[in-house]
Design a protein around this motif. Structure first.
Motif, PDB file in Angstrom:
ATOM      1  N   THR A 133       4.259   3.071   2.859  1.00  0.00           N
ATOM      2  CA  THR A 133       2.802   2.954   2.944  1.00  0.00           C
ATOM      3  C   THR A 133       2.432   1.642   3.633  1.00  0.00           C
ATOM      4  N   PRO A 134       1.389   1.596   4.458  1.00  0.00           N
ATOM      5  CA  PRO A 134       0.973   0.343   5.092  1.00  0.00           C
ATOM      6  C   PRO A 134       0.668  -0.745   4.067  1.00  0.00           C
ATOM      7  N   ARG A 135       0.871  -2.018   4.485  1.00  0.00           N
ATOM      8  CA  ARG A 135       0.781  -3.139   3.556  1.00  0.00           C
ATOM      9  C   ARG A 135      -0.539  -3.203   2.802  1.00  0.00           C
ATOM     10  N   ASP A 136      -1.655  -3.160   3.512  1.00  0.00           N
ATOM     11  CA  ASP A 136      -2.937  -3.307   2.821  1.00  0.00           C
ATOM     12  C   ASP A 136      -3.153  -2.187   1.813  1.00  0.00           C
ATOM     13  N   GLN A 137      -2.721  -0.971   2.149  1.00  0.00           N
ATOM     14  CA  GLN A 137      -2.858   0.129   1.203  1.00  0.00           C
ATOM     15  C   GLN A 137      -1.946  -0.086  -0.003  1.00  0.00           C
ATOM     16  N   ARG A 138      -0.738  -0.639   0.226  1.00  0.00           N
ATOM     17  CA  ARG A 138       0.152  -0.941  -0.901  1.00  0.00           C
ATOM     18  C   ARG A 138      -0.536  -1.879  -1.885  1.00  0.00           C
ATOM     19  N   TYR A 139      -1.221  -2.884  -1.369  1.00  0.00           N
ATOM     20  CA  TYR A 139      -1.909  -3.828  -2.255  1.00  0.00           C
ATOM     21  C   TYR A 139      -3.130  -3.194  -2.918  1.00  0.00           C
ATOM     22  N   ASP A 140      -3.791  -2.272  -2.218  1.00  0.00           N
ATOM     23  CA  ASP A 140      -4.895  -1.553  -2.859  1.00  0.00           C
ATOM     24  C   ASP A 140      -4.372  -0.745  -4.046  1.00  0.00           C
ATOM     25  N   ILE A 141      -3.231  -0.100  -3.843  1.00  0.00           N
ATOM     26  CA  ILE A 141      -2.607   0.651  -4.939  1.00  0.00           C
ATOM     27  C   ILE A 141      -2.208  -0.304  -6.059  1.00  0.00           C
ATOM     28  N   ALA A 142      -1.605  -1.443  -5.687  1.00  0.00           N
ATOM     29  CA  ALA A 142      -1.159  -2.412  -6.692  1.00  0.00           C
ATOM     30  C   ALA A 142      -2.328  -2.924  -7.522  1.00  0.00           C
ATOM     31  N   ASP A 143      -3.478  -3.172  -6.882  1.00  0.00           N
ATOM     32  CA  ASP A 143      -4.662  -3.607  -7.637  1.00  0.00           C
ATOM     33  C   ASP A 143      -5.012  -2.593  -8.716  1.00  0.00           C
ATOM     34  N   GLU A 144      -4.965  -1.317  -8.352  1.00  0.00           N
ATOM     35  CA  GLU A 144      -5.312  -0.281  -9.327  1.00  0.00           C
ATOM     36  C   GLU A 144      -4.239  -0.151 -10.410  1.00  0.00           C
ATOM     37  N   VAL A 145      -2.966  -0.241 -10.026  1.00  0.00           N
ATOM     38  CA  VAL A 145      -1.899  -0.144 -11.018  1.00  0.00           C
ATOM     39  C   VAL A 145      -2.035  -1.259 -12.056  1.00  0.00           C
ATOM     40  N   VAL A 146      -2.230  -2.498 -11.584  1.00  0.00           N
ATOM     41  CA  VAL A 146      -2.338  -3.621 -12.516  1.00  0.00           C
ATOM     42  C   VAL A 146      -3.597  -3.490 -13.364  1.00  0.00           C
ATOM     43  N   GLU A 147      -4.693  -3.099 -12.736  1.00  0.00           N
ATOM     44  CA  GLU A 147      -5.934  -2.930 -13.489  1.00  0.00           C
ATOM     45  C   GLU A 147      -5.767  -1.872 -14.572  1.00  0.00           C
ATOM     46  N   ALA A 148      -5.123  -0.762 -14.230  1.00  0.00           N
ATOM     47  CA  ALA A 148      -4.880   0.294 -15.212  1.00  0.00           C
ATOM     48  C   ALA A 148      -3.967  -0.204 -16.329  1.00  0.00           C
ATOM     49  N   CYS A 149      -2.921  -0.968 -15.968  1.00  0.00           N
ATOM     50  CA  CYS A 149      -2.016  -1.518 -16.978  1.00  0.00           C
ATOM     51  C   CYS A 149      -2.762  -2.422 -17.952  1.00  0.00           C
ATOM     52  N   THR A 150      -3.637  -3.272 -17.443  1.00  0.00           N
ATOM     53  CA  THR A 150      -4.355  -4.190 -18.334  1.00  0.00           C
ATOM     54  C   THR A 150      -5.245  -3.422 -19.301  1.00  0.00           C
ATOM     55  N   LYS A 151      -5.844  -2.341 -18.836  1.00  0.00           N
ATOM     56  CA  LYS A 151      -6.678  -1.539 -19.728  1.00  0.00           C
ATOM     57  C   LYS A 151      -5.837  -0.820 -20.776  1.00  0.00           C
ATOM     58  N   LEU A 152      -4.646  -0.384 -20.371  1.00  0.00           N
ATOM     59  CA  LEU A 152      -3.743   0.250 -21.336  1.00  0.00           C
ATOM     60  C   LEU A 152      -3.260  -0.766 -22.368  1.00  0.00           C
ATOM     61  N   TRP A 153      -2.914  -1.967 -21.923  1.00  0.00           N
ATOM     62  CA  TRP A 153      -2.470  -2.997 -22.872  1.00  0.00           C
ATOM     63  C   TRP A 153      -3.587  -3.366 -23.853  1.00  0.00           C
ATOM     64  N   ASP A 154      -4.823  -3.289 -23.368  1.00  0.00           N
ATOM     65  CA  ASP A 154      -5.964  -3.633 -24.219  1.00  0.00           C
ATOM     66  C   ASP A 154      -6.452  -2.456 -25.066  1.00  0.00           C
ATOM     67  N   SER A 155      -5.789  -1.308 -24.970  1.00  0.00           N
ATOM     68  CA  SER A 155      -6.299  -0.124 -25.671  1.00  0.00           C
ATOM     69  C   SER A 155      -6.033  -0.174 -27.174  1.00  0.00           C
ATOM     70  N   TRP A 156      -5.165  -1.081 -27.607  1.00  0.00           N
ATOM     71  CA  TRP A 156      -4.946  -1.312 -29.037  1.00  0.00           C
ATOM     72  C   TRP A 156      -5.548  -2.666 -29.410  1.00  0.00           C
ATOM     73  N   ASP A 157      -6.409  -2.703 -30.406  1.00  0.00           N
ATOM     74  CA  ASP A 157      -6.864  -3.979 -30.947  1.00  0.00           C
ATOM     75  C   ASP A 157      -5.702  -4.659 -31.665  1.00  0.00           C
ATOM     76  N   ALA A 158      -5.781  -5.957 -31.773  1.00  0.00           N
ATOM     77  CA  ALA A 158      -4.677  -6.721 -32.368  1.00  0.00           C
ATOM     78  C   ALA A 158      -4.404  -6.334 -33.815  1.00  0.00           C
ATOM     79  N   ASP A 159      -5.451  -5.887 -34.525  1.00  0.00           N
ATOM     80  CA  ASP A 159      -5.292  -5.553 -35.951  1.00  0.00           C
ATOM     81  C   ASP A 159      -5.332  -4.052 -36.208  1.00  0.00           C
TER      82      ASP A 159
END
Length: 431
Positions: free
Chosen positions: A146-172
């Protein structure tokens, strides 16, 4: 001064003759190899170690992987994630980083793996986020690059999705009350329903919230698009720069980009790569470095540059300046970094290949422990970096020498910690 150790599950790191050195232990297919170096680095008060990873035998040069494989070039022979788990078992404080590409794994799997590892390590995981530019690695997954800029566009979404998944459980969210029979509070576990252009995931994650919440995020992009990605996400940046002015310019650029996103400079540690060669005297260290240089094969260097820039350099004469090579494909950021190192010395393609095989054109710090501390302090005090990613020149001896001899000198100068503070890797980086 931050210290991070570069590791790769294979015969070499940046010095492509490392495996040939009489003192190098080539037991890189055994768990003891990784357990030992983890203990050494923790005893040396390193902030973290991290594994680079390569998902193919590179065959840009002459259309074959023969040169890289036969001469022991850079390759990843094992999956680093199980090795990080092994190292977590024998350490208590040092951070553990693993490179995982956003191009080949779904965000849910990445989030699940790193959350699991963060629990098992007690909150010491880092994710070195890579997007993967080279077509042989894409081909191994049955995909066109995949072209470089598109790879980074995908990476932005992957990381953003990961952060939301990590935050899907409250600490308690976990209750685990035997008396009442209540295991968890469903009100504190949340759907994600993330829908981007490239990534979709419903969530919640199946792993409860981890000690760090998220793993520490690392990144090493050099292109303008890579720097924008780093400015948004990175807490550690690994960069190859060739001299103090290059370091200063890179760090200033990253800080400016971070500022545009409302982030403070102290939220990201910019670490430059250096290769140490330690000797009892400066003359001994220089002799060691000269001996190490003789262990590399110049043709291997040409094959490695070909792999980094994504094109076959075998068709160019060795006396041609690398600056005159026309590049219209591959990783532009990597090519610019290589050019930066050749312009300084006016190297030909053949000269650059030899030097690339020795250190990938990143600075070597050579001398006594005091000499090396002087060189590192000069780069650090200049504002060129927040610390260093050290790459080995022999293994494990290079890291053993650095931990036993150079770290105490840095501690004496007040540049390196004398004990770990906090519980997690993020605590360590903020201390």
């Amino acid at each position: 001064m931050r210290l991070v150790a570069f590791l790769l599950s294979g015969p070499t790191a940046h010095h492509h003759g490392m495996w040939r050195h009489p003192e190098t232990d080539n037991a890189f297919l055994t768990p003891e190899y990784y357990e030992h170096i983890a203990r050494v680095l923790e005893a040396g008060f390193f902030d973290a170690l991290f594994f680079a990873d390569i998902l193919a035998l590179m065959d840009f040069y002459k259309g074959s992987y023969e040169t890289v494989l036969s001469h022991g070039g850079q390759m990843g022979l094992l999956d680093p994630m199980p090795m990080a788990a092994q190292m977590a078992r024998v350490t208590s404080h040092i951070g553990l980083g693993v490179s995982v590409s956003t191009s080949f794994q779904h965000a849910f799997q990445i989030a699940r793996t790193f959350a699991t590892m963060d629990h098992l390590s007690g909150g010491r995981m880092a994710w070195n986020i890579v997007t993967t530019s080279s077509s042989p690695q894409w081909a191994n997954f049955g995909l066109p690059a995949t072209p470089r800029d598109q790879r980074y566009d995908i990476a932005d979404e992957v990381v953003e999705a990961c952060t939301k998944l990590w935050d899907s459980w409250d600490a308690d969210a976990l209750v685990i009350d035997k008396a009442s029979g209540r295991f968890a509070d469903p009100e504190k576990v949340h759907r994600v329903d993330y829908a981007g252009t490239y990534v979709r995931t419903r969530g919640p994650l199946t792993v409860p919230r981890t000690p760090q919440g998220w793993p520490v995020l690392m990144q090493a992009g050099s292109s303008p698009r890579g720097r924008e990605f780093a400015a948004r996400w990175a807490e550690i940046i690994f960069t190859l720069q060739h001299a103090i002015p290059d370091m200063q310019a890179f760090r200033s650029d990253i800080h400016a980009r971070m500022g545009q996103r409302g982030r403070r400079p102290e939220e990201c540690q910019v670490l430059v790569s250096v290769d140490p060669v330690v000797g009892e005297t400066r003359a001994i260290a220089e002799e060691k470095a000269a001996y190490l240089s003789e262990l590399v094969n110049p043709e291997l260097g040409l094959a490695l540059i070909s792999a980094h820039i994504g094109m076959d350099l075998s068709r160019y004469p060795l006396h041609q300046p690398l600056e005159d090579v026309a590049i219209a494909e591959g990783s532009r950021g990597s090519f610019d970094v290589i050019l930066q190192g050749t312009r300084t010395h006016g190297l030909t393609l053949g000269d650059a290949a030899k030097r690339f095989a020795v250190s990938e054109l990143c600075p070597q710090v050579i001398g006594t422990p005091s000499d090396i501390a002087d060189q590192l302090q000069a780069m650090f005090d200049s504002g060129g970096c927040d610390g260093f990613v050290l790459t080995p020149t022999t293994f494990p001896g290079c890291y053993e020498q650095f931990s036993r001899a150079v770290v105490p000198e840095l501690q004496r100068r007040g540049l390196v910690r004398t004990r770990y503070e906090g519980r997690t890797l993020r605590d360590t980086l903020r201390a």
